[in-house]
Write a protein that holds these residues in place. Structure first.
Motif, mmCIF file in Angstrom:
data_model
loop_
_atom_site.group_PDB
_atom_site.id
_atom_site.type_symbol
_atom_site.label_atom_id
_atom_site.label_comp_id
_atom_site.label_asym_id
_atom_site.label_seq_id
_atom_site.Cartn_x
_atom_site.Cartn_y
_atom_site.Cartn_z
ATOM 1 N N ASN A 4 0.835 -1.198 0.000
ATOM 2 C CA ASN A 4 0.000 0.000 0.000
ATOM 3 C C ASN A 4 0.876 1.256 0.000
ATOM 4 O O ASN A 4 2.110 1.179 0.060
ATOM 5 C CB ASN A 4 -0.988 -0.012 1.173
ATOM 6 N N GLU A 5 0.245 2.413 -0.064
ATOM 7 C CA GLU A 5 0.993 3.673 -0.197
ATOM 8 C C GLU A 5 1.915 3.920 0.996
ATOM 9 O O GLU A 5 3.044 4.382 0.824
ATOM 10 C CB GLU A 5 0.004 4.836 -0.358
ATOM 11 N N LYS A 6 1.440 3.624 2.206
ATOM 12 C CA LYS A 6 2.276 3.834 3.392
ATOM 13 C C LYS A 6 3.520 2.948 3.346
ATOM 14 O O LYS A 6 4.630 3.402 3.643
ATOM 15 C CB LYS A 6 1.466 3.540 4.660
ATOM 16 N N GLN A 7 3.316 1.699 2.985
ATOM 17 C CA GLN A 7 4.444 0.764 2.934
ATOM 18 C C GLN A 7 5.447 1.167 1.856
ATOM 19 O O GLN A 7 6.661 1.115 2.074
ATOM 20 C CB GLN A 7 3.918 -0.656 2.691
ATOM 21 N N ILE A 49 8.304 -6.091 1.393
ATOM 22 C CA ILE A 49 8.993 -4.980 2.066
ATOM 23 C C ILE A 49 10.489 -5.263 2.138
ATOM 24 O O ILE A 49 11.324 -4.385 1.856
ATOM 25 C CB ILE A 49 8.410 -4.759 3.473
ATOM 26 N N MET A 50 10.836 -6.473 2.512
ATOM 27 C CA MET A 50 12.258 -6.829 2.601
ATOM 28 C C MET A 50 12.939 -6.723 1.240
ATOM 29 O O MET A 50 14.039 -6.167 1.121
ATOM 30 C CB MET A 50 12.409 -8.243 3.159
ATOM 31 N N GLU A 51 12.295 -7.236 0.211
ATOM 32 C CA GLU A 51 12.907 -7.216 -1.116
ATOM 33 C C GLU A 51 13.018 -5.793 -1.651
ATOM 34 O O GLU A 51 13.984 -5.470 -2.360
ATOM 35 C CB GLU A 51 12.109 -8.099 -2.066
ATOM 36 N N LYS A 52 12.061 -4.929 -1.312
ATOM 37 C CA LYS A 52 12.167 -3.520 -1.714
ATOM 38 C C LYS A 52 13.397 -2.869 -1.104
ATOM 39 O O LYS A 52 13.920 -1.885 -1.634
ATOM 40 C CB LYS A 52 10.919 -2.753 -1.266
ATOM 41 N N ASN A 53 13.860 -3.419 0.016
ATOM 42 C CA ASN A 53 15.030 -2.885 0.704
ATOM 43 C C ASN A 53 16.299 -3.688 0.425
ATOM 44 O O ASN A 53 17.289 -3.554 1.133
ATOM 45 C CB ASN A 53 14.755 -2.828 2.212
ATOM 46 N N GLY A 54 16.256 -4.523 -0.611
ATOM 47 C CA GLY A 54 17.451 -5.203 -1.066
ATOM 48 C C GLY A 54 17.809 -6.483 -0.350
ATOM 49 O O GLY A 54 18.882 -7.055 -0.592
ATOM 50 N N ILE A 55 16.938 -6.965 0.539
ATOM 51 C CA ILE A 55 17.222 -8.190 1.273
ATOM 52 C C ILE A 55 16.941 -9.398 0.382
ATOM 53 O O ILE A 55 15.943 -9.447 -0.336
ATOM 54 C CB ILE A 55 16.381 -8.266 2.564
ATOM 55 N N SER A 56 17.817 -10.368 0.422
ATOM 56 C CA SER A 56 17.615 -11.631 -0.294
ATOM 57 C C SER A 56 16.693 -12.512 0.540
ATOM 58 O O SER A 56 16.996 -12.809 1.699
ATOM 59 C CB SER A 56 18.956 -12.323 -0.524
ATOM 60 N N VAL A 57 15.572 -12.937 -0.037
ATOM 61 C CA VAL A 57 14.534 -13.640 0.721
ATOM 62 C C VAL A 57 14.266 -15.021 0.126
ATOM 63 O O VAL A 57 14.108 -15.157 -1.089
ATOM 64 C CB VAL A 57 13.217 -12.832 0.745
ATOM 65 N N ASN A 58 14.211 -16.021 1.000
ATOM 66 C CA ASN A 58 13.768 -17.361 0.632
ATOM 67 C C ASN A 58 12.497 -17.697 1.395
ATOM 68 O O ASN A 58 12.370 -17.348 2.583
ATOM 69 C CB ASN A 58 14.826 -18.414 0.977
ATOM 70 N N VAL A 59 11.552 -18.363 0.723
ATOM 71 C CA VAL A 59 10.347 -18.875 1.372
ATOM 72 C C VAL A 59 10.250 -20.355 1.049
ATOM 73 O O VAL A 59 10.326 -20.741 -0.124
ATOM 74 C CB VAL A 59 9.075 -18.155 0.870
ATOM 75 N N LEU A 60 10.113 -21.178 2.056
ATOM 76 C CA LEU A 60 9.926 -22.601 1.780
ATOM 77 C C LEU A 60 8.875 -23.181 2.718
ATOM 78 O O LEU A 60 8.623 -22.660 3.806
ATOM 79 C CB LEU A 60 11.243 -23.379 1.865
ATOM 80 N N ARG A 61 8.275 -24.267 2.251
ATOM 81 C CA ARG A 61 7.272 -24.981 3.031
ATOM 82 C C ARG A 61 7.901 -26.282 3.530
ATOM 83 O O ARG A 61 8.192 -27.174 2.731
ATOM 84 C CB ARG A 61 6.046 -25.299 2.186
ATOM 85 N N PRO A 62 8.117 -26.425 4.824
ATOM 86 C CA PRO A 62 8.673 -27.678 5.328
ATOM 87 C C PRO A 62 7.879 -28.913 4.899
ATOM 88 O O PRO A 62 8.455 -29.994 4.744
ATOM 89 C CB PRO A 62 8.635 -27.477 6.849
ATOM 90 N N VAL A 63 6.566 -28.746 4.672
ATOM 91 C CA VAL A 63 5.741 -29.888 4.286
ATOM 92 C C VAL A 63 6.140 -30.441 2.916
ATOM 93 O O VAL A 63 5.819 -31.591 2.582
ATOM 94 C CB VAL A 63 4.242 -29.501 4.312
ATOM 95 N N ASP A 64 6.846 -29.651 2.121
ATOM 96 C CA ASP A 64 7.320 -30.122 0.816
ATOM 97 C C ASP A 64 8.529 -31.047 0.929
ATOM 98 O O ASP A 64 8.970 -31.621 -0.073
ATOM 99 C CB ASP A 64 7.708 -28.928 -0.073
ATOM 100 N N TYR A 65 9.081 -31.173 2.126
ATOM 101 C CA TYR A 65 10.314 -31.936 2.326
ATOM 102 C C TYR A 65 10.055 -33.167 3.196
ATOM 103 O O TYR A 65 9.091 -33.220 3.959
ATOM 104 C CB TYR A 65 11.381 -31.059 2.992
ATOM 105 N N THR A 205 3.880 -4.810 8.897
ATOM 106 C CA THR A 205 4.888 -3.815 8.519
ATOM 107 C C THR A 205 5.826 -3.524 9.684
ATOM 108 O O THR A 205 7.054 -3.504 9.517
ATOM 109 C CB THR A 205 4.202 -2.521 8.053
ATOM 110 N N PHE A 206 5.261 -3.297 10.876
ATOM 111 C CA PHE A 206 6.096 -3.040 12.053
ATOM 112 C C PHE A 206 7.037 -4.210 12.307
ATOM 113 O O PHE A 206 8.232 -4.028 12.574
ATOM 114 C CB PHE A 206 5.217 -2.821 13.286
ATOM 115 N N MET A 207 6.501 -5.443 12.263
ATOM 116 C CA MET A 207 7.324 -6.616 12.491
ATOM 117 C C MET A 207 8.487 -6.657 11.510
ATOM 118 O O MET A 207 9.647 -6.897 11.895
ATOM 119 C CB MET A 207 6.488 -7.891 12.341
#
Length: 248
Positions: A4-7, A49-65, A205-207
């Motif tokens: 959103n605009e604030k973010q 938000i993290m990626e907008k700030n240049g952070i490298s992000v991974n998302v995984l689902r443990p259930v897939d393993y 966002t705060f988190m």
């Protein structure tokens, strides 16, 4: 995920460089990929938000393993035929930020989340170069989704577990979205109001920013000071601020 605009304004006006940080989201949904995960819908806000700030992000689902049950680092050494946890643990060690996420079932975090935390615990005896537990110097948070009460209960459990293992927990390190009690739309379902919910968007966002700021501060400080918290010194018989025992 569209912020959103604030973010977007917060990301555009940031004066901090987070581009050397890495984050890992463990989505403890019960659904295997590519099935729709409502929890991942909430993850995507923080991730964006993290990626907008240049952070490298991974998302995984443990259930897939194929993750074995148990509290040893590699359960194949305990008789299990297969255990994918060691490869996930490599991603955990590589991340400055860990976010454990879960849906709510019967007022509790998912069974996958419980197993994931058990396996995080299984690797917690490793030591870093300073002789501290391996998770020292990293920050942790959590995200929760569901259609019933229990978000704060789940967050308390997850965040306690993370800090006990050595993670640093920043202020307001959790966020959640809950639908109405009983059967009803989940977070990403049409008409749920989840993605537009201002309270959830604010807390997510705060988190996210608190995780990024604290990870930045800890990395710039060279980690948590290694004094009075070194397992290697404790095992050697030392105690904080006391000399080694004299056995002569």
């Amino acid at each position: 995920m569209n912020l959103n605009e604030k973010q977007l304004e917060q990301c555009a006006s940031s004066k901090w460089d987070f581009s050397d940080l890495k984050a890992l989201f463990l989505n403890c949904t019960l659904k295997r990929s590519p099935e729709l995960s409502h929890t991942e819908g909430l993850i995507n806000i923080s991730k964006a938000i993290m990626e907008k700030n240049g952070i490298s992000v991974n998302v995984l689902r443990p259930v897939d393993y194929d993750i074995a049950y148990g509290v040893y680092p590699d359960m194949t050494e305990q008789g299990w035929k297969k255990d994918d946890w060691p490869k996930i643990y490599e991603l955990v060690k590589d991340a400055n930020i860990l976010v454990v996420t879960s849906p709510i079932w019967l007022g509790e975090k998912s069974s996958v989340c419980t197993k994931t935390i058990e396996r995080l615990y299984s690797s917690s005896g490793d030591l870093n170069e300073a002789g501290q537990y391996a998770y020292y110097g990293r920050v942790g948070g959590c995200l929760i989704t569901g259609n019933e009460d229990g978000a704060k209960h789940c967050a308390m459990n997850i965040l306690y577990s993370l800090q006990h293992l050595g993670y640093v927990i920043p202020p307001q390190a959790d966020a959640a979205w809950l639908g109405e009690a009983g059967p009803g739309p989940s977070y990403l379902d049409p008409g749920s109001g989840g993605p537009e919910n201002d309270f959830t968007n604010r807390n997510t966002t705060f988190m996210t920013w608190n995780l990024m700021h604290l990870a930045r501060m800890i990395k710039d400080a060279g980690g948590i000071p290694a004094h009075g918290n070194q397992r290697s010194k404790w095992d050697a018989g030392c105690r904080p601020d006391f000399p080694n025992p004299d056995y002569r």
